[in-house]
Design an enzyme around this catalytic site. Structure first.
Site, short mmCIF file in Angstrom:
data_model
loop_
_atom_site.label_atom_id
_atom_site.label_comp_id
_atom_site.label_asym_id
_atom_site.label_seq_id
_atom_site.Cartn_x
_atom_site.Cartn_y
_atom_site.Cartn_z
N SER A 1 40.45 31.52 45.54
CA SER A 1 40.68 30.69 44.35
C SER A 1 40.09 31.40 43.14
O SER A 1 39.42 32.42 43.27
CB SER A 1 40.02 29.32 44.53
OG SER A 1 38.63 29.43 44.35
N LYS A 2 40.36 30.83 41.99
CA LYS A 2 39.92 31.42 40.71
C LYS A 2 38.42 31.75 40.69
O LYS A 2 38.01 32.71 40.07
CB LYS A 2 40.22 30.43 39.57
CG LYS A 2 41.60 30.61 39.01
CD LYS A 2 41.57 31.61 37.84
CE LYS A 2 42.95 32.18 37.56
NZ LYS A 2 42.95 33.62 37.39
N ARG A 3 37.64 30.89 41.39
CA ARG A 3 36.19 31.12 41.28
C ARG A 3 35.77 32.41 42.02
O ARG A 3 34.67 32.90 41.84
CB ARG A 3 35.41 29.89 41.75
CG ARG A 3 35.26 29.75 43.21
CD ARG A 3 34.84 28.35 43.64
NE ARG A 3 35.49 28.08 44.89
CZ ARG A 3 35.10 28.60 46.05
NH1 ARG A 3 34.03 29.37 46.11
NH2 ARG A 3 35.76 28.34 47.15
#
Ligand code: GLU
Length: 471
Positions: A243-245
């Site tokens: 994911s983006k994180r």
């Protein structure tokens, strides 16, 4: 050997606004598999979601594919434009009795489910219209459903996952055509893959359940199924779904980081596929080695350190001219001014002393700062601290010695060493001020390399500038 020239693979991205690296990796696997066997690699844009499928979102996919160097055969196919063909197939299935018209309303379906829940039965919808004769049909809106097998199993022989079995009593009669006449995703994918002649469907394992439903459509149509190969998704370094994180998830973010596409291909190929212990390889090797057997069953993890080392290897072995092209592409992509002719010539001349330890294109440009900068060189804070009064004095003396020195590595080395010794210093003590004067930085290629690349006049001018700084 089996004839593999008929192999056809495809990537079928839905335009989401960017090209995810998972999609990029799937595209790469399909590209390697087909191109390595003289087959065809096709691109289909799954643009039936009209709200999301803007021209920009489609362009983002084309840009990602082009940047990564994954060329496809023929025109990109638009799934949306094929809607009439999807409907035609649904109607053929109706005619052949492998599908039926279902007139149930949403309320009726909900009532069915409620009753099933109350009686603790499966809530899988069983349409009462499955066996109703055409003559008994009302003149009402209907959906077209697949007359799926009710008993037995649907078995997928997957080249990565092995044999995967689905119980047919857990699969409903899926809708093929909605009441407004538009096809469902399941139908569209099968019709498109069939019409495009796709022989191998290599895609993320989030589509494994769809494979069972899609196989039922193939079987109902009497069409040959592709070889299925469902690859595990990419995870973040912590083993959780990417994911983006975790960092960059879009392939163009890597382009903007200055990872050369050849390195990205190498890195992505190893993300879930292996060939013995080989970590670093060329496209030619990947094309020769890639096969479905080498795809692992567990999710690969993104590892930025490894990506950097792969990028370093590719930068070091690339032809100088190709690297200059990559630099030009990188500068344009990141909205930076193009190199002037002089900068281009100097960076090209310097490439031999830049490319061995650069981890990315911006890293390479940072090392090339001495070749990019123009006088007066503005030293950064760390470099400026090197230019104290004593150093400035030595630099000034040096300019005189350098007027007549022959411009070769040996002579320069001897000249600089003598100048240092005259002040009771080792040459190493002079390197800092020289780097500051020549590049305005403290991390640079060797001072000899810099002097050789920029030449005598520019060297003397930069030393003179530094020697005359206030400080
Ligand atoms: N459009 C699907 C996706 O973007 C891929 C469908 C397929 O490969 O069959 O995940």
């Amino acid at each position: 050997m089996a004839d593999t020239s008929q192999i056809v693979t495809r990537i079928a991205p839905s335009p989401t606004g960017m090209m995810h690296i998972g999609t990029a990796r799937t595209a790469l696997f399909n590209w390697l598999f087909a191109r390595g066997r003289g087959g065809k690699f096709l691109l289909r844009i799954e643009d039936t979601d009209r709200a999301r499928s803007t021209p920009e979102a489609t362009q983002a996919i084309l840009d990602g594919m082009r940047w990564l160097g994954l060329d496809w055969d023929g025109e990109a196919v638009s799934q949306f434009e094929r809607v009439p063909r999807h409907a035609e197939v649904a109607h053929r299935m109706l005619a052949e009795g492998t599908a039926y018209k279902c007139f149930a309303t949403q309320d009726e379906i909900e009532a069915f489910r409620e009753a099933a829940r109350a009686e603790n039965r499966s809530t899988l919808y069983l349409s009462p219209w499955r066996d109703v004769a055409e003559g008994d049909h009302p003149d009402l809106p209907y959906v077209v459903r697949l007359k799926a097998p009710r008993a037995g199993e649907t078995v997928i022989e997957d080249a990565v996952q092995g044999t995967v079995t689905f119980r047919n009593d857990q699969l409903d009669d899926m809708v093929l055509l909605r009441s407004d006449g538009t096809p469902t995703y399941m139908l569209a994918v099968v019709v498109d893959d069939h019409d495009m002649g796709v022989t191998h469907a290599i895609r993320g394992d989030d589509h494994l359940n769809n494979a069972a439903r899609q196989a039922q459509i193939y079987r109902a149509m009497g069409w040959a199924e592709p070889v299925w190969a469902h690859i595990p998704l990419i995870h973040g370094p912590d083993g959780k779904k990417l994911s983006k994180r975790h960092g960059a998830t879009g392939v163009m973010e890597y382009a903007e980081m200055g990872i050369p596409p050849a390195a990205m291909r190498n890195y992505l190929a190893r993300l879930g596929w292996s060939h013995g212990d080989d970590e670093l390889f060329t496209d030619a090797q990947a094309l020769e080695w890639f096969d479905l057997k080498g795809i692992g069953k567990s999710p690969a993890r993104l590892d930025m350190k490894k990506l950097e080392s792969v990028a370093g290897w590719h930068i070091a072995r690339m032809e100088d001219a190709d690297l200059m092209e990559e630099i030009a592409r990188f500068l344009a992509l990141t909205g930076q001014p193009a190199l002037s002719q002089l900068q281009h010539d100097l960076v090209s001349a310097a490439m031999y002393c830049l490319k061995d330890r650069a981890k990315s294109l911006p890293d390479l440009l940072e090392k090339a700062q001495f070749a990019l900068a123009s006088r007066p060189i503005e030293p950064d804070e760390k470099a400026a601290a090197q230019l104290d009064a004593v150093s400035r004095g030595i630099l000034s003396e040096l300019t005189e010695h350098l007027q007549n020195a022959s411009w070769s590595r040996d002579t320069l080395e001897a000249t600089l060493t003598l100048a240092a010794e005259a002040h009771g210093l080792k040459f190493g003590k002079l390197a800092g001020p020289l780097r500051a004067a020549l590049a305005g930085r403290s991390a640079t290629p060797s001072v000899f390399d810099m002097m050789l690349v920029i030449g005598r006049d520019e060297t003397i001018a930069r030393l003179t500038d530094a020697a005359s700084r206030d400080g």
